[in-house]
Each structure stands twice: as structure tokens, then as C-alpha cells.
Design a protein around this motif. Structure first.
Motif, short mmCIF file in Angstrom:
data_model
loop_
_atom_site.label_atom_id
_atom_site.label_comp_id
_atom_site.label_asym_id
_atom_site.label_seq_id
_atom_site.Cartn_x
_atom_site.Cartn_y
_atom_site.Cartn_z
N UNK A 184 20.85 47.03 53.07
CA UNK A 184 20.27 45.70 53.22
C UNK A 184 20.93 44.67 52.32
N UNK A 185 22.18 44.90 51.95
CA UNK A 185 22.92 44.00 51.06
C UNK A 185 23.66 42.94 51.85
N UNK A 186 23.66 41.73 51.33
CA UNK A 186 24.40 40.65 51.97
C UNK A 186 25.89 40.93 51.93
N UNK A 187 26.60 40.45 52.93
CA UNK A 187 28.07 40.46 52.93
C UNK A 187 28.52 39.08 52.51
N UNK A 188 29.33 39.00 51.47
CA UNK A 188 29.80 37.70 50.99
C UNK A 188 31.32 37.68 51.05
N UNK A 189 31.87 36.91 52.00
CA UNK A 189 33.34 36.85 52.10
C UNK A 189 33.94 36.10 50.92
N UNK A 190 35.04 36.62 50.41
CA UNK A 190 35.76 36.01 49.30
C UNK A 190 37.25 36.07 49.61
N UNK A 191 38.00 35.16 49.04
CA UNK A 191 39.46 35.19 49.21
C UNK A 191 40.10 34.65 47.94
N UNK A 192 41.18 35.28 47.52
CA UNK A 192 41.91 34.82 46.34
C UNK A 192 43.28 34.35 46.81
N UNK A 193 43.50 33.05 46.75
CA UNK A 193 44.79 32.47 47.11
C UNK A 193 45.79 32.73 45.99
N UNK A 194 46.98 33.20 46.35
CA UNK A 194 48.04 33.44 45.38
C UNK A 194 48.10 34.85 44.86
N UNK A 195 47.16 35.68 45.22
CA UNK A 195 47.11 37.05 44.72
C UNK A 195 48.39 37.82 45.04
N UNK A 196 48.94 37.60 46.23
CA UNK A 196 50.15 38.33 46.64
C UNK A 196 51.40 37.89 45.88
N UNK A 197 51.31 36.77 45.14
CA UNK A 197 52.45 36.29 44.36
C UNK A 197 52.54 36.91 42.97
N UNK A 198 51.47 37.55 42.52
CA UNK A 198 51.43 38.10 41.17
C UNK A 198 52.50 39.16 40.95
#
Length: 179
Positions: free
Chosen positions: A68-82
Motif C-alpha cells: 500500500x505504498x505510494x509510487x513517487x517518480x524521481x529523476x536525476x538530471x546529469x547522473x550519467x555524466x558523473x
């Protein structure tokens, strides 16, 4: 394996098994962050587009519905550049062989590098964004339709989140490919 130890040193980290995640969501007042990509996402990355694996991943949807947990979409821009990674390019069948071995091992067998060609992340500005929570009704045995509906909402919200904020990161023309 090394990254796991680093994360454990930073605070509360649990194993990524379904049982541990389900227990944490039902027992503790915590959220569980799940990165859906894994080995397959590492080998599917390209320089032109951002790529995430979400259509093929229903385990997190089932977990949310069962607890019964909410789904919360998140995104990190630039992560693939690290970090940059070499995953067999330039070697005949190198990518295929490394991907096959990586799947068997359970982690990506690649060479990754950042600053000074060491595994030190580059100094890159990141932008983390969070979408609206997608409420799911608790059900111990979710139907395929319940899973598909929640997954469709999560994919749509993730796409909308990316499109809404990509210009703030300077990515007017970048696309998000959701596999």
C-alpha cells in the motif's frame, strides 16, 4: 559491491531483495528508493538520449501494491555524466560477452572512470526532481490489471516529469526513452 559498502556507511541501507524491501515498508516509517535499471540499464546507455528501464520492471509496482505504498517518480538530471564506462565497445562481441557475464554475476562487469581516469565522479551539476505521488490500494495479491494501471501511471508521470524540467538542465532536445 564497493558501492554497497559506501552506501552502508552513509546510513540505513537494506539488501535489495523483495523480502527486505517489503519488510521495511511494512515495519518502519521509511521510504524505499529503488533504481530500476541495474545491469541492463548500464548496457543500454547512450550519449544522445536518457534511457531508463521501467516497462520491463514490475517488481517495484507489485511491492508498492502489496504494501500500500505510494509510487513517487524521481529523476536525476546529469547522473550519467558523473562517470563514463567502457562496456566492451571496440572488441568483437565484447559488449555481448560482458553483458552475459554481468547478468550471471549480478553486477555490471565494466570499466568505469571519471576525473583523471579514476573511479572518482566528475564535478557535474545535478538536478534531482520528484513527481507527484501515485497512490495505490493495498492488495496482497495484485491482479495484472492493477499492476499495469499503476505502471502506466508511473511511466506517464516519469515522462511528464522529465519533459517538464529538462529545459532547466539545458536539455531542450534530449529525449527520455523508457524501456
Amino acid at each position: 559491491p564497493i558501492f554497497k559498502q559506501i552506501l552502508r556507511g552513509m546510513g540505513r541501507v537494506i539488501d535489495a531483495s523483495r523480502h527486505c524491501a517489503e519488510q521495511a515498508l511494512e515495519t518502519y516509517p521509511y521510504s524505499v528508493g529503488i533504481s530500476t535499471g541495474g545491469v541492463a540499464e548500464v548496457f543500454g546507455t547512450n550519449a544522445q538520449d536518457e534511457c531508463i528501464l521501467l516497462r520491463e520492471r514490475v517488481g517495484l509496482i507489485k511491492l508498492a501494491i502489496r504494501t500500500g505504498s505510494d509510487l513517487v517518480p524521481c529523476f536525476i538530471f546529469g547522473n550519467a555524466k558523473l562517470l563514463s564506462c567502457w562496456s566492451g565497445e571496440g572488441v568483437p562481441f565484447g559488449r555481448t560477452i560482458l553483458e552475459s557475464i554481468s547478468r550471471k554475476l549480478g553486477f555490471a562487469l565494466i570499466l568505469f572512470y571519471g576525473r583523471w581516469f579514476l573511479p572518482i565522479p566528475r564535478r557535474v551539476q545535478l538536478l534531482g526532481v520528484k513527481g507527484k505521488a501515485i497512490r495505490v490500494e493495498k492488495c496482497k495479491d495484485p491482479t495484472v490489471e492493477m499492476i499495469r494501471q499503476a505502471q502506466d501511471e508511473l511511466i506517464a508521470e516519469t515522462q511528464e516529469l522529465f519533459d517538464r524540467y529538462k529545459h532547466l538542465y539545458g536539455w531542450k532536445d534530449k529525449r527520455l526513452i523508457i524501456k
